[in-house]
Design a protein around this motif. Structure first.
Motif, short mmCIF file in Angstrom:
data_model
loop_
_atom_site.label_atom_id
_atom_site.label_comp_id
_atom_site.label_asym_id
_atom_site.label_seq_id
_atom_site.Cartn_x
_atom_site.Cartn_y
_atom_site.Cartn_z
N THR A 110 0.81 -1.22 0.00
CA THR A 110 0.00 0.00 0.00
C THR A 110 0.84 1.26 0.00
N ASN A 111 2.04 1.20 0.58
CA ASN A 111 2.95 2.34 0.58
C ASN A 111 4.34 1.85 0.23
N ALA A 112 5.11 2.72 -0.46
CA ALA A 112 6.47 2.33 -0.83
C ALA A 112 7.40 3.53 -0.73
N GLY A 113 7.25 4.30 0.35
CA GLY A 113 8.14 5.42 0.57
C GLY A 113 9.48 4.96 1.12
N VAL A 114 10.40 5.90 1.24
CA VAL A 114 11.74 5.55 1.73
C VAL A 114 11.68 4.93 3.12
N ASP A 115 10.82 5.47 3.97
CA ASP A 115 10.74 4.95 5.34
C ASP A 115 9.30 4.60 5.71
N ASP A 116 8.47 4.31 4.72
CA ASP A 116 7.06 4.00 4.98
C ASP A 116 6.58 2.93 4.01
N ILE A 117 6.90 1.68 4.33
CA ILE A 117 6.48 0.55 3.51
C ILE A 117 5.49 -0.28 4.32
N SER A 118 4.31 -0.50 3.75
CA SER A 118 3.29 -1.25 4.48
C SER A 118 2.51 -2.13 3.52
N GLN A 119 1.77 -3.07 4.08
CA GLN A 119 1.00 -3.99 3.26
C GLN A 119 -0.36 -4.24 3.88
N VAL A 120 -1.35 -4.46 3.01
CA VAL A 120 -2.72 -4.73 3.42
C VAL A 120 -3.32 -5.73 2.43
N ARG A 121 -4.07 -6.66 2.92
CA ARG A 121 -4.75 -7.63 2.05
C ARG A 121 -5.79 -6.92 1.21
N LYS A 122 -5.77 -7.14 -0.09
CA LYS A 122 -6.68 -6.46 -1.02
C LYS A 122 -7.69 -7.40 -1.64
N MET A 123 -7.73 -8.62 -1.16
CA MET A 123 -8.66 -9.63 -1.67
C MET A 123 -9.57 -10.10 -0.55
N ARG A 124 -10.87 -10.15 -0.83
CA ARG A 124 -11.85 -10.58 0.16
C ARG A 124 -12.83 -11.54 -0.49
N SER A 125 -13.23 -12.59 0.23
CA SER A 125 -14.14 -13.57 -0.34
C SER A 125 -15.30 -13.85 0.59
N TRP A 126 -16.42 -14.21 -0.01
CA TRP A 126 -17.60 -14.68 0.70
C TRP A 126 -17.99 -16.03 0.10
N HIS A 127 -18.24 -16.99 0.96
CA HIS A 127 -18.46 -18.37 0.49
C HIS A 127 -19.64 -18.97 1.24
N VAL A 128 -20.66 -19.36 0.49
CA VAL A 128 -21.78 -20.11 1.05
C VAL A 128 -21.69 -21.52 0.48
N PRO A 129 -21.24 -22.50 1.27
CA PRO A 129 -21.03 -23.85 0.74
C PRO A 129 -22.25 -24.39 0.01
N GLY A 130 -22.00 -24.89 -1.20
CA GLY A 130 -23.06 -25.46 -2.00
C GLY A 130 -23.92 -24.45 -2.74
N GLU A 131 -23.67 -23.14 -2.52
CA GLU A 131 -24.60 -22.16 -3.10
C GLU A 131 -23.92 -21.03 -3.87
N ARG A 132 -22.84 -20.46 -3.35
CA ARG A 132 -22.17 -19.37 -4.06
C ARG A 132 -20.76 -19.12 -3.53
N VAL A 133 -19.93 -18.58 -4.41
CA VAL A 133 -18.58 -18.14 -4.07
C VAL A 133 -18.38 -16.77 -4.72
N ILE A 134 -17.94 -15.78 -3.94
CA ILE A 134 -17.74 -14.42 -4.45
C ILE A 134 -16.38 -13.92 -3.98
N THR A 135 -15.62 -13.32 -4.87
CA THR A 135 -14.33 -12.72 -4.52
C THR A 135 -14.28 -11.29 -5.02
N LEU A 136 -13.71 -10.42 -4.20
CA LEU A 136 -13.58 -9.00 -4.54
C LEU A 136 -12.13 -8.58 -4.32
N MET A 137 -11.58 -7.82 -5.29
CA MET A 137 -10.25 -7.22 -5.16
C MET A 137 -10.36 -5.72 -5.35
N SER A 138 -9.47 -4.97 -4.70
CA SER A 138 -9.61 -3.52 -4.70
C SER A 138 -8.30 -2.81 -4.97
N ALA A 139 -8.42 -1.63 -5.59
CA ALA A 139 -7.28 -0.75 -5.83
C ALA A 139 -7.76 0.68 -5.70
#
Length: 243
Positions: free
Chosen positions: A21-50
């Protein structure tokens, strides 16, 4: 400060996203950008963000809250009868968040902009993939545009364009995306490992195949070095230029 790819194959859907998420000289950080919702036997949904991190996290949190306590005027993505309706709900949620925090005019609104990729499958229907714009409208992947990218797209796009085949296996698709991400990481400090991977196999609503590729992952390391060596060999075999 991100790179995400959603790809549609005959066998299903493949998603890959970085975590920087950041790539400065002294500020490098990371965050998960993928999220999923899963209803077994019924649906699978994935979302990614920028885009703006506060905006994307607000969208994901709001979508998640509505799955637990749906409202009549604000339906849950787990209640939507189709992936088209899922994309509509996600797009409207994104539009509401951008307008809520960007009420001081176009200049302020642009600060809170974000783009999303959402895909998945609901039982009885085909797997579908959508690219959602900051305005809340969206387009769907098809034969002419079988994959979507958001974030730092230009460095890894040529790799995919040259090698994508809808009939390819999941293993080949992951290999292709690893090369695309490796090329992007080498060209832009705003993208880096770890990388999140998720595969939705067509008509499989019970198993979600996911993995985080860490910085010391041996497979990614081998793909990166193997691709560099293969490029060197290919370049040497091309015809020489003569003045």
């Amino acid at each position: 400060m991100t790179y995400c790819v959603g790809m549609r194959l005959n066998k299903g859907l493949v998603f890959m996203s970085d975590t920087r998420t950041n790539a400065g000289v002294d500020d490098i950080s990371q965050v998960r950008k993928m999220r999923s919702w899963h209803v077994p036997g019924e649906r699978v949904i994935t979302l990614m963000s920028a885009g703006n991190l506060a905006t994307t996290q607000a969208v994901v949190s709001l979508l998640d809250e509505r799955t637990k306590a749906p409202e009549e005027r604000q339906p849950s993505i787990l209640q939507a009868p189709s992936m088209f309706q899922v994309a509509t709900i996600v797009g409207e949620t994104l539009r509401q968040i951008v307008l809520r925090y960007g009420a001081e005019g176009p200049a302020a609104e642009s600060i809170f902009r974000a783009s999303l990729i959402v895909g998945g499958q609901i039982a009885g229907a085909e797997p579908r993939l959508f690219l959602i714009y900051p305005e809340g409208n969206f387009i769907e992947a098809g034969e002419d545009n079988p994959f979507f990218q958001i974030g730092e797209t230009k460095y890894g796009r040529p790799i995919i364009v040259r090698s994508y085949d809808p009939a390819m296996s999941f293993e080949d698709a992951v290999k292709l995306l690893c090369v695309s991400f490796d090329s992007t990481i080498r060209a832009n400090a705003g993208v880096d490992l770890p990388i999140d991977l998720k595969v939705h196999e067509r008509d499989d609503f019970h198993g979600v195949h996911e993995r985080r590729i860490e910085r010391d992952d041996p497979y990614f390391h081998n793909v990166s070095h193997g691709w560099a060596e293969a490029l060197g060999i290919a370049l040497a075999e091309l015809p020489d230029f003569h003045f």
